[in-house]
Design an enzyme around this catalytic site. Structure first.
Site, mmCIF file in Angstrom:
data_model
loop_
_atom_site.group_PDB
_atom_site.id
_atom_site.type_symbol
_atom_site.label_atom_id
_atom_site.label_comp_id
_atom_site.label_asym_id
_atom_site.label_seq_id
_atom_site.Cartn_x
_atom_site.Cartn_y
_atom_site.Cartn_z
ATOM 1 N N GLY A 115 0.819 -1.218 0.000
ATOM 2 C CA GLY A 115 0.000 0.000 0.000
ATOM 3 C C GLY A 115 0.847 1.260 0.000
ATOM 4 O O GLY A 115 2.005 1.254 0.414
ATOM 5 N N ARG A 144 -1.420 8.501 3.831
ATOM 6 C CA ARG A 144 -1.670 9.351 4.994
ATOM 7 C C ARG A 144 -0.428 9.611 5.838
ATOM 8 O O ARG A 144 -0.424 10.462 6.722
ATOM 9 C CB ARG A 144 -2.795 8.733 5.849
ATOM 10 C CG ARG A 144 -4.159 8.834 5.190
ATOM 11 C CD ARG A 144 -5.189 7.940 5.855
ATOM 12 N NE ARG A 144 -5.045 6.532 5.480
ATOM 13 C CZ ARG A 144 -5.786 5.535 5.982
ATOM 14 N NH1 ARG A 144 -6.699 5.793 6.899
ATOM 15 N NH2 ARG A 144 -5.611 4.292 5.582
ATOM 16 N N LYS A 173 5.828 3.374 3.928
ATOM 17 C CA LYS A 173 5.277 3.338 5.290
ATOM 18 C C LYS A 173 5.917 2.264 6.163
ATOM 19 O O LYS A 173 6.282 2.530 7.318
ATOM 20 C CB LYS A 173 3.755 3.124 5.228
ATOM 21 C CG LYS A 173 3.104 2.974 6.586
ATOM 22 C CD LYS A 173 1.616 3.192 6.559
ATOM 23 C CE LYS A 173 0.855 1.931 6.257
ATOM 24 N NZ LYS A 173 -0.611 2.144 6.408
ATOM 25 N N GLN A 199 3.102 -6.327 -6.306
ATOM 26 C CA GLN A 199 1.701 -6.031 -6.613
ATOM 27 C C GLN A 199 1.664 -4.669 -7.309
ATOM 28 O O GLN A 199 1.921 -3.641 -6.696
ATOM 29 C CB GLN A 199 0.864 -5.973 -5.336
ATOM 30 C CG GLN A 199 -0.624 -5.744 -5.624
ATOM 31 C CD GLN A 199 -1.393 -5.230 -4.418
ATOM 32 O OE1 GLN A 199 -0.812 -4.736 -3.461
ATOM 33 N NE2 GLN A 199 -2.703 -5.342 -4.478
ATOM 34 N N THR A 236 -6.439 -5.201 -0.619
ATOM 35 C CA THR A 236 -5.797 -6.250 0.185
ATOM 36 C C THR A 236 -6.061 -7.657 -0.366
ATOM 37 O O THR A 236 -5.200 -8.529 -0.271
ATOM 38 C CB THR A 236 -6.255 -6.165 1.651
ATOM 39 O OG1 THR A 236 -7.691 -6.029 1.693
ATOM 40 C CG2 THR A 236 -5.655 -4.958 2.356
ATOM 41 N N ALA A 279 54.258 18.931 32.338
ATOM 42 C CA ALA A 279 53.071 19.679 31.940
ATOM 43 C C ALA A 279 53.392 20.519 30.709
ATOM 44 O O ALA A 279 54.459 21.116 30.606
ATOM 45 C CB ALA A 279 52.615 20.575 33.076
HETATM 46 C C1 UD1 Z 1 -7.639 -2.864 6.819
HETATM 47 C C2 UD1 Z 1 -8.883 -3.776 6.737
HETATM 48 C C3 UD1 Z 1 -9.846 -3.416 7.867
HETATM 49 C C4 UD1 Z 1 -9.138 -3.559 9.186
HETATM 50 C C5 UD1 Z 1 -7.854 -2.719 9.225
HETATM 51 C C6 UD1 Z 1 -7.073 -3.020 10.470
HETATM 52 C C7 UD1 Z 1 -9.235 -4.349 4.386
HETATM 53 C C8 UD1 Z 1 -10.024 -4.068 3.169
HETATM 54 N N1 UD1 Z 1 -9.525 -3.620 5.451
HETATM 55 O O1 UD1 Z 1 -8.050 -1.527 6.575
HETATM 56 O O2 UD1 Z 1 -10.992 -4.253 7.851
HETATM 57 O O3 UD1 Z 1 -9.999 -3.198 10.239
HETATM 58 O O4 UD1 Z 1 -7.025 -3.019 8.092
HETATM 59 O O5 UD1 Z 1 -5.917 -2.216 10.553
HETATM 60 O O6 UD1 Z 1 -8.396 -5.234 4.366
HETATM 61 N N2 UD1 Z 1 -2.013 -3.250 1.076
HETATM 62 C C9 UD1 Z 1 -1.416 -3.862 0.006
HETATM 63 N N3 UD1 Z 1 -1.963 -3.717 -1.245
HETATM 64 C C10 UD1 Z 1 -3.075 -2.987 -1.446
HETATM 65 C C11 UD1 Z 1 -3.708 -2.368 -0.345
HETATM 66 C C12 UD1 Z 1 -3.148 -2.514 0.922
HETATM 67 O O7 UD1 Z 1 -0.389 -4.528 0.143
HETATM 68 O O8 UD1 Z 1 -3.503 -2.917 -2.612
HETATM 69 C C13 UD1 Z 1 -1.408 -3.406 2.416
HETATM 70 C C14 UD1 Z 1 -0.953 -2.092 3.018
HETATM 71 O O9 UD1 Z 1 0.397 -1.822 2.682
HETATM 72 C C15 UD1 Z 1 -1.137 -2.334 4.517
HETATM 73 C C16 UD1 Z 1 -2.237 -3.372 4.591
HETATM 74 O O10 UD1 Z 1 -2.359 -3.935 3.310
HETATM 75 O O11 UD1 Z 1 0.025 -2.858 5.118
HETATM 76 C C17 UD1 Z 1 -3.578 -2.781 5.017
HETATM 77 O O12 UD1 Z 1 -3.957 -1.759 4.131
HETATM 78 P P1 UD1 Z 1 -4.628 -0.411 4.652
HETATM 79 O O13 UD1 Z 1 -4.919 0.446 3.484
HETATM 80 O O14 UD1 Z 1 -3.826 0.157 5.756
HETATM 81 O O15 UD1 Z 1 -6.028 -0.984 5.222
HETATM 82 P P2 UD1 Z 1 -6.975 -0.317 6.289
HETATM 83 O O16 UD1 Z 1 -7.763 0.775 5.644
HETATM 84 O O17 UD1 Z 1 -6.218 0.004 7.501
HETATM 85 CA CA CA Z 2 -3.962 0.062 8.056
#
Ligand code: UD1
Ligand code: CA
Length: 450
Positions: free
Chosen positions: A11, A15, A22, A72, A78, A422
């Site tokens: 990801g 933010r 990150k 990816q 996710t 010294a």
């Molecule tokens: C996610 C969960 C949410 C949970 C929360 C807990 C999903 C859809 N939602 O939301 O239910 O309560 O975590 O912290 O899973 N990532 C990838 N590829 C992508 C998107 C994300 O590898 O295409 C990775 C990010 O780098 C990160 C992790 O997945 O490490 C979670 O992604 P993030 O966008 O932070 O999800 P949240 O909105 O926190």
């Molecule tokens: Ca997260």
């Protein structure tokens, strides 16, 4: 049984507003992803797969051979991220643990319990949930009337009633591998964002008539995901408290945990006392009954037993036993202080060995030097080790007395039991048992300046 983890780290971390990926932001001195990998190790049998994307090169470089990586691109959620690992893992593992690389506080023990739960589960997956008053934007767990898990609904699509649900999706799952690969292909594309959410597989399992086990955690702290730098600071504070607690339970006294910053990799022996406002970083290892601080910064330093380091800075140094340092001393890379060395205020030592019992009480610079046992370094002594181009060695024997304000112009050897007066400026080797004095500065030759 083969158990493999997939760690999601692709990801963008928008933010965080950062150029650094990150998952490479540090918590207690180690990248977030390091903490995630440590936790995974305890619950899996195979090398983990890390899904990389945003900042892939940097993350891959950091990981080295600690994990396999898969790219990816583009990052479509996710669920899509987990799909990328199928080619590497298909038919190679029985269980798949999935977690997110932005949750550095998640404990290995917790994942271990999750895996145990799935081992005894006939269904498709087991997952971590937590009940908390603050939803933190997490997905909500929907349960059926019989109490079983029905689905996860993401925060931004949840209805006002669903938003009131206090059971949250932590983001830790253990899947039956065969079922997972097939289910991933059935995740519907999210209409709002065009992404594939891993959280949608829960509903698919329910539709398949396979029970979903939820392991409800009670420690909200462990589940904090880092999405902003505010979360990063929150996690740092929690991790610091956890590390300090670990040391205290191992027999280390920490006077003021709130002002004591110990990084994750540090080792401290029992009965050592850490005074307030002290930073202990990197690969520092110390033995027992030391007193460190107040106001000290210790990095990558090896310390024996019964040492005192007061208001001083050490980096890349070795300190043996019963050494007494500070206040206001600085040890730099390659400083090695033997047993019972005393180093008082305003001293600096770099790339030098001070043998047992050497005393340098006040304002001295010792660089590129070897100093024999029980030698006394008078106040204001300087090893003039640098001629503008090269560094040179100063070798001083045992039981030497270097008078205050002596300039030792290297390369130079001073024999055992000799003394300098010294203010001496010593430019030539001094044999053993010899007293040298004087040599004020005088013109020797005209410099040819270009
Ligand atoms: C996610 C969960 C949410 C949970 C929360 C807990 C999903 C859809 N939602 O939301 O239910 O309560 O975590 O912290 O899973 N990532 C990838 N590829 C992508 C998107 C994300 O590898 O295409 C990775 C990010 O780098 C990160 C992790 O997945 O490490 C979670 O992604 P993030 O966008 O932070 O999800 P949240 O909105 O926190
Ligand atoms: Ca997260």
């Amino acid at each position: 049984m083969k158990i493999t983890a997939i760690l999601l780290a692709a990801g963008q971390g928008t933010r965080m507003k950062s150029n650094l990926p990150k998952v490479l932001h540090a918590v207690a001195g180690k990248p977030m992803i390091w903490h995630a990998l440590e936790a995974i190790k305890q619950s899996t049998t195979e090398k983990p797969v890390v899904v990389v994307g945003h900042g892939a090169d940097e993350v891959t470089k950091y990981l080295g051979d600690s994990a396999q990586t898969v790219l990816q691109s583009p990052q479509l959620g996710t669920g899509h991220a987990v799909m990328q690992a199928e080619s590497l893992l298909k038919d190679k593992t029985n269980l798949v643990v999935v977690c997110y690389a932005d949750m550095p506080l998640l404990r290995g023990e917790t994942l271990q319990k999750l895996v145990e739960l799935q081992k005894s589960n006939t269904g498709a997956l087991s997952m971590l949930t937590v009940v908390a008053d603050d939803p933190r934007g997490f997905g909500r767990i929907l349960r059926k009337e019989d109490g079983s898990v029905q689905a996860i609904v993401e925060d931004y699509v949840a209805t006002p009633e669903q938003k009131l649900i206090k059971e949250l999706n932590v983001g830790g799952y253990c899947f039956d591998a065969k079922w997972l690969w097939d289910a991933l292909k059935r995740i519907p594309k999210n209409p709002q964002k065009g992404e594939y959410y891993l959280t949608d597989v829960i509903e698919l399992a329910v539709q398949d008539g396979l029970p979903v086990q939820a392991m409800v955690m009670d420690d909200m702290q462990e589940t904090i995901g880092v999405n902003t730098r505010v979360h990063l600071a929150e996690v740092e504070t929690a991790m610091r408290a956890r590390i300090n607690q670990g040391h205290m339970l191992n027999g280390v006294t920490i006077l003021d945990p709130a002002s004591t910053y110990i990084e994750a990799s540090v080792v401290i022996g029992k009965d050592t006392v850490i005074m307030p406002n002290t930073y202990i970083h990197g690969m520092t290892e110390m033995g027992e009954a030391n007193v460190i601080g107040p106001n000290s910064i210790i990095r990558d330093t090896e310390i024996g037993d019964r040492c005192k380091i007061l208001a001083s800075v050490t980096e890349g140094a070795v300190i043996e036993n019963d050494v007494d340092i500070g206040p206001f001393a600085r040890l730099r890379k390659g400083a090695h202080l033997g047993n019972h060395v005393h180093m008082g205020n305003f001293g600096e030592v770099k790339d030098s060995y001070l043998a047992e019992g050497v005393k340098m009480g006040h304002f001295s610079y010792i660089g590129n030097a070897q100093i024999g046992a029980n030698t006394n370094i008078g106040a204001g002594t300087i090893t003039c080790n640098y001629d503008g181009a090269k560094k040179h060695l100063t070798e001083i024997g045992a039981d030497v007395f270097i008078g205050s304000d002596t300039m030792l112009v290297a390369p130079l050897k001073i024999g055992a039991r000799s003394r300098t007066g010294a203010g001496a400026i010593v430019t030539k080797n001094v044999p053993e048992d010899t007293l040298v004095v004087g040599m004020p500065a005088r013109a020797i030759k005209k410099l040819v300046n270009k």
